[in-house]
Design an enzyme around this catalytic site. Structure first.
Site, PDB file in Angstrom:
ATOM      1  N   SER A  15       0.790  -1.233   0.000  1.00 17.58           N
ATOM      2  CA  SER A  15       0.000   0.000   0.000  1.00 17.58           C
ATOM      3  C   SER A  15       0.821   1.282   0.000  1.00 17.58           C
ATOM      4  O   SER A  15       0.330   2.314  -0.437  1.00 17.58           O
ATOM      5  CB  SER A  15      -1.008   0.004   1.153  1.00 17.58           C
ATOM      6  OG  SER A  15      -0.478  -0.566   2.306  1.00 17.58           O
ATOM      7  N   HIS A  20      -5.621  -3.661  -2.937  1.00 20.38           N
ATOM      8  CA  HIS A  20      -5.357  -2.723  -4.034  1.00 20.38           C
ATOM      9  C   HIS A  20      -5.314  -3.399  -5.396  1.00 20.38           C
ATOM     10  O   HIS A  20      -4.948  -2.769  -6.386  1.00 20.38           O
ATOM     11  CB  HIS A  20      -4.047  -1.965  -3.768  1.00 20.38           C
ATOM     12  CG  HIS A  20      -4.128  -1.106  -2.552  1.00 20.38           C
ATOM     13  ND1 HIS A  20      -4.850   0.066  -2.518  1.00 20.38           N
ATOM     14  CD2 HIS A  20      -3.634  -1.270  -1.306  1.00 20.38           C
ATOM     15  CE1 HIS A  20      -4.766   0.591  -1.310  1.00 20.38           C
ATOM     16  NE2 HIS A  20      -4.036  -0.193  -0.555  1.00 20.38           N
ATOM     17  N   LYS A  75     -12.596  -0.010  -1.854  1.00 17.39           N
ATOM     18  CA  LYS A  75     -11.644   0.700  -2.707  1.00 17.39           C
ATOM     19  C   LYS A  75     -12.159   0.664  -4.146  1.00 17.39           C
ATOM     20  O   LYS A  75     -13.075   1.395  -4.470  1.00 17.39           O
ATOM     21  CB  LYS A  75     -10.246   0.134  -2.478  1.00 17.39           C
ATOM     22  CG  LYS A  75      -9.746   0.611  -1.101  1.00 17.39           C
ATOM     23  CD  LYS A  75      -8.533  -0.074  -0.566  1.00 17.39           C
ATOM     24  CE  LYS A  75      -8.275   0.445   0.854  1.00 17.39           C
ATOM     25  NZ  LYS A  75      -7.280  -0.330   1.593  1.00 17.39           N
TER      26      LYS A  75
HETATM   27  C1  PLP Z   1      -7.391  -0.625   3.057  1.00 16.11           C
HETATM   28  C2  PLP Z   1      -6.640  -1.876   3.321  1.00 16.11           C
HETATM   29  C3  PLP Z   1      -7.121  -2.840   4.209  1.00 16.11           C
HETATM   30  C4  PLP Z   1      -8.334  -2.610   5.073  1.00 16.11           C
HETATM   31  O1  PLP Z   1      -9.504  -2.591   4.362  1.00 16.11           O
HETATM   32  P1  PLP Z   1     -10.767  -1.779   4.935  1.00 16.11           P
HETATM   33  O2  PLP Z   1     -11.932  -2.318   4.209  1.00 16.11           O
HETATM   34  O3  PLP Z   1     -10.486  -0.347   4.693  1.00 16.11           O
HETATM   35  O4  PLP Z   1     -10.832  -2.090   6.420  1.00 16.11           O
HETATM   36  C5  PLP Z   1      -6.439  -4.025   4.336  1.00 16.11           C
HETATM   37  N1  PLP Z   1      -5.296  -4.245   3.637  1.00 16.11           N
HETATM   38  C6  PLP Z   1      -4.774  -3.332   2.798  1.00 16.11           C
HETATM   39  C7  PLP Z   1      -3.519  -3.641   2.068  1.00 16.11           C
HETATM   40  C8  PLP Z   1      -5.426  -2.111   2.617  1.00 16.11           C
HETATM   41  O5  PLP Z   1      -4.901  -1.202   1.798  1.00 16.11           O
END
Ligand code: PLP
Length: 317
Positions: free
Chosen positions: A100, A128, A159
């Site tokens: 990330s 992602h 996302k």
């Molecule tokens: C955003 C994210 C999460 C968490 O997901 P949410 O639905 O926002 O709780 C987990 N792992 C990664 C790599 C992320 O970028």
């Protein structure tokens, strides 16, 4: 019924990349990771965790009460040695697919092969990747043309899918284990059915011609940005092919200053500083989206090119 429909749709969508998969919907990705890692671990297990893993995976390791082995970023050779040396009955390898803060992709294919060889589970966090990677948006597994019975796949739905929540897709036995044992699944109320309905539409869009066009557009923007910023003198674009394109500035104050200047021009790019990233690698975390236009990316490139030139003049070092 709404949740069941969504889980069936997600399982069918991921079916080309999993052995008789079932899917389980969670309210957030954070909870899904907590659930999977804590429920698969246990005192008899060894968890192999990549050093740049997301905090939610790391937080799942503690309640698992397993022995932990950390392996360096994308280092398949070290992971291999660690797996070879391990005689625990339950082995669990845990990795982000797309990292990330750097945007680079884990060597998932090699890691999956190692896991099959050594009888280890492989938990993949594709927060992602789901919706954007792969020709049909199935994420990292499609990107690598990968299918393995050892994979436990976690995709988030807040996302690229644009709503909220997450899902785990894995063999039906694994899903049944989560339903029976994963405390972050059992001891909380399910997400609203309306979200499940909205997500069914998200999956329809991801799986459609329109979805494919959005991915093509996003990939064109990524190429445009890399082309435009690749030759910078002082600032350096991290080697990434995903929508996360970090530009390393170096010093904290400098990164904050560039972010503020961009903000003045109506461009929002957050500056990420230590301890989220290593010291002296403060960066702008540029995240492109299919909602951006070519003109907007050109504006960003022009602004950054001008700001880099200015920063050189002010700072003779
Ligand atoms: C955003 C994210 C999460 C968490 O997901 P949410 O639905 O926002 O709780 C987990 N792992 C990664 C790599 C992320 O970028």
């Amino acid at each position: 019924r709404a949740h069941a429909d969504l889980e069936e749709r997600l399982a069918a969508f991921m079916a080309p990349h999993a052995e008789s998969p079932q899917a389980l919907y969670f309210c957030t990705g954070y909870m899904a990771n907590l659930a999977v890692v804590s429920a698969l671990g246990g005192k008899d297990a060894v968890i192999f965790s990549e050093t740049l893993n997301h905090a939610s995976l790391i937080d799942g390791i503690r309640p698992a009460r397993s022995h932990i082995e950390i392996y360096p970023h994308r280092d398949v050779a070290v992971l291999k040695e660690k797996l070879k040396a391990c005689d625990a009955e339950i082995k669990v390898v845990v990795t982000d697919a797309v990292f990330s803060m750097d945007g680079d992709i884990a060597p998932v294919k090699e890691i999956a092969a190692l896991c099959e060889q050594h009888g280890a589970w492989l938990v993949i966090d594709d927060a992602h990747g789901f919706g954007v990677l792969g020709e049909n948006g199935r994420g990292a597994l499609e990107h690598f043309g990968l299918k393995s019975p050892n994979i436990i796949y976690m995709g988030t739905l807040g996302k690229a899918a644009g709503v909220a929540g997450a899902f785990v897709a894995a063999h039906e036995t694994v899903i049944e284990w989560l339903v029976q044992r994963a405390r972050p699944y059992i001891f909380t109320t399910a997400g609203a059915p309306a979200l499940a309905h909205a997500l069914l539409t998200s999956i329809d869009i991801i799986d459609s011609e329109e979805g494919a066009q959005r991915r093509d557009h996003l990939n064109a923007l990524i190429a445009q940005l890399k082309d435009g910023l690749g030759g910078m003198q002082q600032w350096q674009l991290v080697d990434s092919d995903t929508a996360i394109q970090p530009l390393i500035i170096g010093a904290n104050e400098a990164a904050l200053k560039v972010a503020a200047s961009l903000n003045d021009e109506g461009i929002w790019v957050p500056a990420i500083r230590p301890p989220t990233v290593p010291v002296d690698t403060a960066r702008l975390r540029i995240t492109l989206s299919a909602a951006h236009s070519k003109e907007e990316v050109a504006q960003l490139i022009a602004a950054l090119t001008r700001l880099e030139r200015l920063s050189g003049k002010e700072d003779p070092a």
